[in-house]
Design a protein around this motif. Structure first.
Motif: not given
Length: 258
Positions: A150-170
């Protein structure tokens, strides 16, 4: 083999939904094994460390599902959980280090820790302290990983980490939480308990497809902006720093403590 291990019921196989529970576990295991094997076949040896890790993560989780069905809540399930956590530790370590001795030794330490947990759970199933330590560290990591991404995807704005964020959130919302809640409804034979089981059966394969597909980009170096490796005709490929600036290892401990 003459091996006897004390277990507590995890799934009501003789209840109204018993046939569905058995089929759900078997189909989920098969799906996870297929996902792991298919993606593992795309790995290129040492060039695909993350893909190998996430593929094995899927395969191990498939065995965990089978252990839950066959051995229920007991030492075998706990050992499966420990191996499941080893894959998660490996993902975090690969995210923190591109290569080098630090990554190698951290992977060795993680493997040694999990191996020790498996060994002690096996020889002393009644060792409550060991079980608590393994489960506590596993749960901490499970909640730390979406915070980290979440920190890397949302706060740092790095779209690359969207998939692992959603993967582990699920993984947390639709797999971990339902598994914990399901333990309190064994024998309940309600649609609520059936719904919890169904959420696990569906979410687990989705989680691992997201992780494995992301791992391919990770290994190929498709990082955003300054994390891409740039080839120079005169100087050859520039590999960049060993430690990833978007995830210094010390930050992982902040997430674990939180």
């Amino acid at each position: 083999l003459g091996i006897s291990l004390e277990c507590v019921a995890a799934v009501d196989k003789d209840g109204v939904f018993g046939t569905g529970f058995i089929a759900g576990h078997i189909l989920t295991s098969l799906a996870l094994w297929i996902i792991g094997i298919v993606y593992l076949s795309r790995a290129r040896g040492g060039e695909s460390p993350m893909l190998i890790t996430t593929s094995l993560y899927s395969i191990i989780t498939g065995f965990f599902a089978l252990f839950r069905l066959e051995f229920e809540i007991g030492p075998m399930l706990l050992m499966g959980a420990a191996l499941h956590n080893l894959a998660e530790w490996s993902i975090v370590i690969h995210c923190a280090f591109r290569r080098g001795n630090k990554r190698f030794w951290l992977l060795i330490i993680a493997f040694a820790w999990i191996l020790a947990v498996v060994f002690f759970v096996w020889i002393h199933p009644e060792m409550t302290v060991v079980v608590i330590i393994e489960q506590a560290s596993g749960i901490m990591l499970d909640f730390a990983m979406p915070m980290m991404f979440f920190n890397m995807y949302w706060l740092q704005g790095k779209e690359f980490y969207a998939r692992p964020f959603w993967a582990h959130s699920i993984h947390i919302v639709f797999t971990i939480v339902p598994l914990v809640l399901a333990n309190f409804f064994v024998g309940n034979n309600s649609w609520f308990s059936a719904g919890l089981e169904f959420a696990v059966y569906v979410s687990a394969p989705v989680t691992h497809v997201l992780y494995c597909s992301w791992a391919i980009d990770f290994d190929e170096g498709n990082f955003p902006g300054e994390y891409q490796e740039v080839a120079d005709p005169d100087e050859g490929p520039k590999e960049g720093p060993e430690i990833r600036e978007d995830l210094k290892l010390r930050n992982v401990w902040y997430y674990l403590i939180a």
